[in-house]
Motif scaffolding. Structure first.
Motif, PDB file in Angstrom:
ATOM      1  N   ALA A  46      38.239  28.717  23.340  1.00 15.41           N
ATOM      2  CA  ALA A  46      38.670  29.900  24.095  1.00 15.41           C
ATOM      3  C   ALA A  46      38.388  31.178  23.300  1.00 15.41           C
ATOM      4  N   ARG A  47      38.566  31.132  21.979  1.00 13.39           N
ATOM      5  CA  ARG A  47      38.285  32.301  21.141  1.00 13.39           C
ATOM      6  C   ARG A  47      36.812  32.676  21.212  1.00 13.39           C
ATOM      7  N   LYS A  48      35.949  31.682  21.182  1.00  7.54           N
ATOM      8  CA  LYS A  48      34.511  31.957  21.256  1.00  7.54           C
ATOM      9  C   LYS A  48      34.130  32.552  22.611  1.00  7.54           C
ATOM     10  N   GLN A  49      34.720  32.026  23.686  1.00 13.30           N
ATOM     11  CA  GLN A  49      34.442  32.576  25.016  1.00 13.30           C
ATOM     12  C   GLN A  49      34.920  34.024  25.103  1.00 13.30           C
ATOM     13  N   ALA A  50      36.128  34.284  24.589  1.00 11.85           N
ATOM     14  CA  ALA A  50      36.676  35.639  24.625  1.00 11.85           C
ATOM     15  C   ALA A  50      35.839  36.581  23.764  1.00 11.85           C
ATOM     16  N   HIS A  51      35.377  36.110  22.625  1.00  9.44           N
ATOM     17  CA  HIS A  51      34.551  36.928  21.743  1.00  9.44           C
ATOM     18  C   HIS A  51      33.232  37.283  22.424  1.00  9.44           C
ATOM     19  N   ASP A  52      32.608  36.312  23.064  1.00 14.03           N
ATOM     20  CA  ASP A  52      31.356  36.576  23.780  1.00 14.03           C
ATOM     21  C   ASP A  52      31.567  37.573  24.916  1.00 14.03           C
ATOM     22  N   HIS A  53      32.672  37.428  25.642  1.00 12.23           N
ATOM     23  CA  HIS A  53      32.964  38.346  26.732  1.00 12.23           C
ATOM     24  C   HIS A  53      33.207  39.753  26.187  1.00 12.23           C
ATOM     25  N   ALA A  54      33.978  39.862  25.092  1.00  9.13           N
ATOM     26  CA  ALA A  54      34.287  41.171  24.519  1.00  9.13           C
ATOM     27  C   ALA A  54      33.040  41.843  23.961  1.00  9.13           C
ATOM     28  N   VAL A  65      47.467  35.864  21.652  1.00  2.72           N
ATOM     29  CA  VAL A  65      48.866  35.862  22.068  1.00  2.72           C
ATOM     30  C   VAL A  65      49.262  34.423  22.387  1.00  2.72           C
ATOM     31  N   TYR A  66      50.549  34.200  22.539  1.00  2.00           N
ATOM     32  CA  TYR A  66      51.052  32.862  22.824  1.00  2.00           C
ATOM     33  C   TYR A  66      51.841  32.853  24.124  1.00  2.00           C
ATOM     34  N   SER A  67      51.689  31.785  24.860  1.00  2.00           N
ATOM     35  CA  SER A  67      52.491  31.530  26.046  1.00  2.00           C
ATOM     36  C   SER A  67      53.055  30.126  25.875  1.00  2.00           C
ATOM     37  N   GLY A  68      54.309  30.042  25.476  1.00  3.29           N
ATOM     38  CA  GLY A  68      54.880  28.747  25.121  1.00  3.29           C
ATOM     39  C   GLY A  68      54.261  28.281  23.820  1.00  3.29           C
ATOM     40  N   ASP A  69      53.691  27.095  23.815  1.00  8.55           N
ATOM     41  CA  ASP A  69      53.021  26.597  22.618  1.00  8.55           C
ATOM     42  C   ASP A  69      51.503  26.686  22.725  1.00  8.55           C
ATOM     43  N   GLN A  70      51.008  27.367  23.748  1.00 10.87           N
ATOM     44  CA  GLN A  70      49.570  27.499  23.972  1.00 10.87           C
ATOM     45  C   GLN A  70      49.094  28.855  23.463  1.00 10.87           C
ATOM     46  N   SER A  71      48.034  28.860  22.669  1.00  9.17           N
ATOM     47  CA  SER A  71      47.467  30.121  22.199  1.00  9.17           C
ATOM     48  C   SER A  71      46.421  30.607  23.200  1.00  9.17           C
ATOM     49  N   LEU A  72      46.492  31.896  23.501  1.00  7.52           N
ATOM     50  CA  LEU A  72      45.612  32.513  24.485  1.00  7.52           C
ATOM     51  C   LEU A  72      44.912  33.700  23.839  1.00  7.52           C
ATOM     52  N   TRP A  73      43.733  34.025  24.342  1.00 13.89           N
ATOM     53  CA  TRP A  73      42.966  35.161  23.832  1.00 13.89           C
ATOM     54  C   TRP A  73      42.778  36.170  24.957  1.00 13.89           C
ATOM     55  N   LEU A  74      43.332  37.365  24.767  1.00 15.48           N
ATOM     56  CA  LEU A  74      43.177  38.456  25.732  1.00 15.48           C
ATOM     57  C   LEU A  74      41.926  39.249  25.397  1.00 15.48           C
ATOM     58  N   VAL A  75      41.169  39.610  26.409  1.00 17.22           N
ATOM     59  CA  VAL A  75      39.970  40.426  26.234  1.00 17.22           C
ATOM     60  C   VAL A  75      40.293  41.834  26.726  1.00 17.22           C
TER      61      VAL A  75
END
Length: 134
Positions: A46-54, A65-75
């Motif tokens: 997910a980090r690589k996808q977000a980095h490519d998009h950004a 950021v985190y939602s529960g125990d899942q790490s998420l990447w905001l673009v």
């Protein structure tokens, strides 16, 4: 020679004494280890996808950021949140609540070793320590 024979004898004694316990422990810990590895790989993907998009946006950046125990990447494009990787059905405004926007990462910006260690420590604390119930 005598030292080697004694070492081999000690290994055999310990193997027969603790071998079954080690086998049970490896069977019990195999699935949690696979699950933890799967989470790390999903976050990295997910980090690589977000980095490519950004990198395709003007003034693009990403934030973990985190939602529960899942790490998420905001673009981000400038100061506006565009999307999140992996895609979830939680609104972006909810994910941004309480996030430190000064920790955004810009494409091409090298990440210092101290920042990687701090991120690993934060992730470890979110997972919980031994004996904790997640």
């Amino acid at each position: 020679m005598a030292g080697r024979a004694k070492a081999i004898g000690t290994v055999i004694k310990l193997g027969t004494k603790y071998g079954p316990q080690v086998w049970v422990a490896t069977k019990a810990l195999r699935e949690p280890a696979k699950e933890a590895a799967r989470k790390v790989m999903a976050s990295e993907r997910a980090r690589k996808q977000a980095h490519d998009h950004a990198s395709s946006l003007s003034d693009g950046s990403i934030l973990k950021v985190y939602s529960g125990d899942q790490s998420l990447w905001l673009v981000f494009s400038g100061d506006t949140a565009v999307t999140v990787y992996p895609a979830i059905d939680v609104p972006l405004s909810t994910l941004l609540r309480g996030a430190d926007l000064t920790k955004r990462i810009r494409p091409g910006q090298p990440i210092a070793a101290k920042d990687r260690v701090r991120d690993a420590a934060t992730s470890a604390l979110r997972r919980g320590g031994p004996g904790s119930i997640n």
